[in-house]
Design a protein around this motif. Structure first.
Motif, short mmCIF file in Angstrom:
data_model
loop_
_atom_site.label_atom_id
_atom_site.label_comp_id
_atom_site.label_asym_id
_atom_site.label_seq_id
_atom_site.Cartn_x
_atom_site.Cartn_y
_atom_site.Cartn_z
N LYS A 117 -6.36 -6.82 2.01
CA LYS A 117 -7.80 -6.88 2.26
C LYS A 117 -8.51 -5.60 1.81
CE LYS A 117 -10.46 -8.96 4.37
NZ LYS A 117 -11.63 -9.76 3.89
N LYS A 118 -7.77 -4.49 1.73
CA LYS A 118 -8.37 -3.22 1.35
C LYS A 118 -8.51 -3.06 -0.16
CE LYS A 118 -6.43 -0.85 5.40
NZ LYS A 118 -5.52 0.23 5.85
N ARG A 119 -7.90 -3.98 -0.91
CA ARG A 119 -7.97 -3.87 -2.37
C ARG A 119 -9.36 -4.26 -2.87
NH1 ARG A 119 -2.35 -7.05 -4.06
NH2 ARG A 119 -0.93 -5.83 -2.75
N PRO A 120 -9.75 -3.72 -4.02
CA PRO A 120 -11.04 -4.15 -4.61
C PRO A 120 -11.03 -5.65 -4.90
CG PRO A 120 -10.18 -2.17 -5.70
CD PRO A 120 -9.08 -2.67 -4.81
N GLY A 177 3.24 4.56 -4.70
CA GLY A 177 3.06 3.12 -4.87
C GLY A 177 3.25 2.36 -3.58
N GLN A 178 2.98 1.07 -3.64
CA GLN A 178 3.13 0.24 -2.45
C GLN A 178 4.61 -0.06 -2.19
OE1 GLN A 178 1.30 -3.61 -2.88
NE2 GLN A 178 2.51 -4.19 -4.65
N LEU A 210 3.93 -10.36 7.28
CA LEU A 210 2.89 -11.13 6.61
C LEU A 210 1.50 -10.62 6.99
CD1 LEU A 210 2.05 -13.45 4.82
CD2 LEU A 210 2.51 -15.03 6.71
N ILE A 211 1.31 -10.34 8.26
CA ILE A 211 0.02 -9.82 8.73
C ILE A 211 -0.23 -8.41 8.18
CG2 ILE A 211 -1.24 -9.09 10.82
CD1 ILE A 211 0.34 -11.46 12.23
N ASN A 212 0.82 -7.58 8.14
CA ASN A 212 0.71 -6.25 7.57
C ASN A 212 0.30 -6.33 6.10
OD1 ASN A 212 3.07 -3.60 6.73
ND2 ASN A 212 0.94 -3.41 7.32
N TYR A 213 0.93 -7.23 5.36
CA TYR A 213 0.61 -7.39 3.94
C TYR A 213 -0.84 -7.84 3.74
CZ TYR A 213 0.35 -9.63 -0.64
OH TYR A 213 -0.06 -10.00 -1.89
N LEU A 214 -1.27 -8.84 4.48
CA LEU A 214 -2.63 -9.35 4.32
C LEU A 214 -3.67 -8.30 4.70
CD1 LEU A 214 -2.19 -12.99 5.68
CD2 LEU A 214 -2.55 -12.31 3.29
#
Length: 237
Positions: A47-50, A2-3, A39-43
């Protein structure tokens, strides 16, 4: 697998306050510290999510008090496909006659440049790295210094400007952020000027620590108490 837990915390605040919407163009304030890096890592991962229909870029506002942006950190952002841009300002030169330099003045000038850059380049949201501890410290500072009940909201739409401030780290406490940054061995840097020594935020931080002993549950309880639905006006003056 999981994340990371910290991403789930950020997901929750984004869901609770509808911080990220389809079609958003988000400008992230990239200080080089652990908070904006998270925050940048999370975004970048989101972005890779469907069906992730949003865009984001990062802007580092460099002042005369800060070291040059770390090259290793810049390469890390590049590996995340995070678009990093730079803008230079002289904050001390902007001081009006008779005024003293301070952390507050510097931060307001950097925030002003973020806002103006966002408007000029068509971003509708500005994402800042303020976290749970920042929110509680501001709450306490405003109570003790101004006698008002207010703090940083997770989502703030300007009346005069076509941009909205969002704070996706609103539920994330500093310890969890530090642990995640250390786990990933992130290099980070922040301003080291002498003006920050006079900041009343450090005193507020100490008081929050005394109140909660660093307990995440107690911090979130404090945050819950200022939500509109939890304010019992019958028992207030």
């Amino acid at each position: 697998m999981g994340q990371p837990r910290i991403f789930s915390i950020i997901d929750k605040v984004c869901f609770d306050y509808n911080l990220i919407e389809d079609g958003d163009r988000i400008l992230v304030g990239a200080s080089g510290g652990k908070d904006s890096t998270l925050l940048i890592n999370y975004l970048s991962q989101r972005k890779k999510r469907p069906n992730a229909h949003f865009e984001f870029s990062c802007l580092h506002i460099h002042t005369e008090f800060a070291s040059p942006f770390d090259k290793d950190l810049e390469q890390l952002f590049n590996s995340w496909n995070a678009d990093l841009r730079f803008f230079e300002i002289d904050v001390q030169d902007r001081l009006k006659e008779g005024k003293k330099m301070s952390c507050y003045w510097c931060s307001t000038q950097r925030r002003k440049e973020l806002r103006e850059y966002a408007i000029k380049n068509g971003y509708n949201k500005i994402a800042l790295g303020h976290h749970l501890d920042d929110v509680l410290e501001t709450l306490l500072m405003n109570q003790m210094q101004k006698g008002v009940l207010s703090t940083m909201p997770p989502k703030l739409k300007f009346d005069k400007f076509p941009v909205t401030i969002i704070r996706p780290l609103y539920y994330a406490d500093e310890k969890t952020i530090i642990d995640y940054a250390n786990q990933n061995k992130w290099k980070r840097f922040t301003c080291t000027c002498n003006y920050q020594e006079n900041s009343t935020r450090k005193e507020a931080r100490k008081r929050i620590q005394l109140l909660t002993d660093g307990d995440y549950r107690l911090k979130t309880q404090m945050l819950q108490s200022i939500k509109k639905q939890n304010i019992i006006t019958d028992y207030l003056p």
